[in-house]
Motif scaffolding. Structure first.
Motif, PDB file in Angstrom:
ATOM      1  N   ASN A   1     -26.486  16.523  -8.967  1.00  0.00           N
ATOM      2  CA  ASN A   1     -26.358  15.082  -8.743  1.00  0.00           C
ATOM      3  C   ASN A   1     -27.687  14.539  -8.229  1.00  0.00           C
ATOM      4  N   ASP A   2     -27.697  13.298  -7.814  1.00  0.00           N
ATOM      5  CA  ASP A   2     -28.930  12.780  -7.203  1.00  0.00           C
ATOM      6  C   ASP A   2     -28.705  12.200  -5.812  1.00  0.00           C
ATOM      7  N   ASP A   3     -27.451  12.078  -5.404  1.00  0.00           N
ATOM      8  CA  ASP A   3     -27.185  11.542  -4.068  1.00  0.00           C
ATOM      9  C   ASP A   3     -27.242  12.637  -2.999  1.00  0.00           C
TER      10      ASP A   3
ATOM     11  N   ILE B   1     -20.262  14.136  -5.387  1.00  0.00           N
ATOM     12  CA  ILE B   1     -20.377  15.485  -5.960  1.00  0.00           C
ATOM     13  C   ILE B   1     -19.195  16.341  -5.534  1.00  0.00           C
TER      14      ILE B   1
ATOM     15  N   ALA C   1     -27.955  21.258  -6.171  1.00  0.00           N
ATOM     16  CA  ALA C   1     -28.097  19.814  -5.968  1.00  0.00           C
ATOM     17  C   ALA C   1     -29.159  19.551  -4.909  1.00  0.00           C
TER      18      ALA C   1
ATOM     19  N   SER D   1     -23.297  16.018 -13.913  1.00  0.00           N
ATOM     20  CA  SER D   1     -24.119  15.462 -12.836  1.00  0.00           C
ATOM     21  C   SER D   1     -23.402  14.245 -12.267  1.00  0.00           C
ATOM     22  N   GLY D   2     -23.420  14.131 -10.945  1.00  0.00           N
ATOM     23  CA  GLY D   2     -22.764  12.986 -10.313  1.00  0.00           C
ATOM     24  C   GLY D   2     -21.777  13.459  -9.272  1.00  0.00           C
TER      25      GLY D   2
ATOM     26  N   ASN E   1     -22.199   9.677  -9.448  1.00  0.00           N
ATOM     27  CA  ASN E   1     -23.133   8.808  -8.737  1.00  0.00           C
ATOM     28  C   ASN E   1     -22.402   7.661  -8.038  1.00  0.00           C
TER      29      ASN E   1
ATOM     30  N   THR F   1     -29.313  10.851 -11.562  1.00  0.00           N
ATOM     31  CA  THR F   1     -28.087  11.454 -12.105  1.00  0.00           C
ATOM     32  C   THR F   1     -28.273  11.791 -13.582  1.00  0.00           C
TER      33      THR F   1
ATOM     34  N   GLY G   1     -23.520  12.918 -17.469  1.00  0.00           N
ATOM     35  CA  GLY G   1     -23.740  12.302 -16.162  1.00  0.00           C
ATOM     36  C   GLY G   1     -22.618  11.308 -15.891  1.00  0.00           C
TER      37      GLY G   1
ATOM     38  N   SER H   1     -21.018   8.300 -13.335  1.00  0.00           N
ATOM     39  CA  SER H   1     -21.329   7.327 -12.287  1.00  0.00           C
ATOM     40  C   SER H   1     -20.137   6.413 -12.074  1.00  0.00           C
TER      41      SER H   1
END
Lengths: 284, 284
Positions: free
Chosen positions: A10-12, A19, A37, A98-99, A101, A115, A131, A133
């Protein structure tokens, strides 16, 4: 039947609620789950990678004893690289997700999205990737309605695959009284951020600037992700990492009076091409 | 005739030799030149933007008294945003150029490229934009052969424009005894980085990891940017920021048994769409 192997990023950051929902949903599919992550939020990182700095990678038991999970000091794209080439090595994931988000990655936001960069990095590696979101920002975002739709997309992706050379950008409307209308194949809406910069002075009287943006949808198509979300659909956009604008090649050829490249690959013997290596200041 | 206004940025930072060459070349075209470039190298930043942190913007007289130049603490995409919406405001550039990058941004490198993210950010703003890269790494890269080709591309772009919705990715072969064969329209070669991670221990016996990558071209087409560069052409690829894979929509519709979105935009009234604002943790 062998359990599918699903890689999650993920990106958070590894401690974000989004996640955790994603890990629980893919675990409920009966999958073996590996998580790599970021160790801190990486929102807005786009497809950044870490060059000229080393990465840290540390086991983190945040998802309990059954899930092999690592936090990494790098970007989302770094996480997928180190997952594929170091953590998993000879184990090939059946799906990379991924996510989820906290916030929309529809329309032009896909370009800034960490993400989606994790998902696209996986697609470059030839892995099916999605991904996810949720169109609600902040740590308090309500994920209670997402399970059905994330499950459905993951099942479809495991059973039928994802188009080669693409990663899916799946955006889920914010929870509301209106039920979700279903999945909707969509194209990326044409939109932009109308930016402003808020100038302030620090305690030493030096200026600094806050970026303030408002999202402006320029696209009234009913086939876009923004339309789908506004009408309570889950939008599904296959995103490619080949950025070539073929219509642009035609236009350049006409206006700049340059010949089109021969596309007759079969007639030409493969040529040696330059290769390179990473290193400080060697790539951008 | 009014002087054209050219905005210059890069990702190697405002003091890199490559941006100095680019500034001198566009100045020699008779243009008014404004520079907004990162205050430090930003290689590999992809399309990252700065969220949740303020930006610094400082005049820097590095290009002499005739050129309005600023260094910015943000990413290349940030530089273009703050240039467009704060520095230039009502002055619309006739062309945005980024680079000249020290190192190739051909093929899949375009995704990781800060140089191209500046150009693509400009394209999202509706401005004609070109990213220039030299296929030689390091601060000692030899730029002595680039002027003719950068000049030609900028002239074409000023005179004939750049296809809407695209930014041009222009890569120039390393200087050698073989003369440059000309400009060549190309598509992005299918390629990837074969990654490895070099595990080391720090003085406290904690592991850290260096990313080591080798570029692998998987594409033997003679119409690719890698082929052009290997054959001493300057490659010109129009890159779009609409990532929608339309062939992928068809495939998903067939395999996932989802209906295609209605494309009949004219029949539908414009719908309200969700808008958003930047803010800490609000976008990724």
């Amino acid at each position: 039947m062998k359990k599918p192997l699903i890689l999650v990023s993920n990106d958070d950051g590894i401690t974000a609620p989004g996640i955790r929902y994603l890990v629980e949903i893919v675990q409920a599919l009966g999958a073996e789950v590996v998580v790599v992550a970021p160790d801190a939020p990486q929102s807005g990182m786009g497809h950044a990678i870490t060059i000229g700095q080393a990465l840290r990678l540390t086991k983190n038991p945040v998802f309990g004893p059954d899930i092999e999970a690592y936090e990494c000091s790098g970007t989302p794209a770094d996480c997928v690289k180190i997952a594929k080439h170091y953590v998993l090595k000879d184990r090939t994931p059946d799906l990379v997700v991924s996510g989820i988000n906290h916030g929309s990655n529809a329309s032009v936001n896909v370009l800034y999205s960490g993400t989606m960069s994790a998902a696209i990095e996986a697609a470059i590696e030839g892995l099916p990737a999605v991904g996810f979101s949720l169109c609600e920002y902040g740590p308090q975002a309500d994920f209670s309605h997402v399970e059905e739709w994330v499950t459905q997309v993951c099942r479809y992706a495991l059973d039928h695959g994802v188009p080669a050379g693409t990663a899916l950008n799946v955006n889920i409307p914010k929870n509301s009284d209106t039920p979700i209308a279903g999945l909707r194949l969509s194209r990326q809406a044409r939109a932009k951020w109308q930016e402003e910069f808020d100038r302030r002075l620090d305690p030493y009287q030096r200026p600094y600037y806050w970026l303030i943006g408002s999202f402006v949808n320029l696209d009234h198509g009913t086939d876009t992700d923004e339309w789908a979300l506004a009408n309570n659909y889950v939008s599904v956009v296959p995103c490619q990492f080949d950025l070539t604008a073929h219509h642009g090649l035609d236009q350049l050829s006409a206006k700049w009076q340059l010949p089109m490249p021969e596309a007759m690959e079969a007639q030409a013997a493969p040529q040696p091409v330059p290769s390179g290596d990473y290193g400080p200041a060697t790539q951008s």
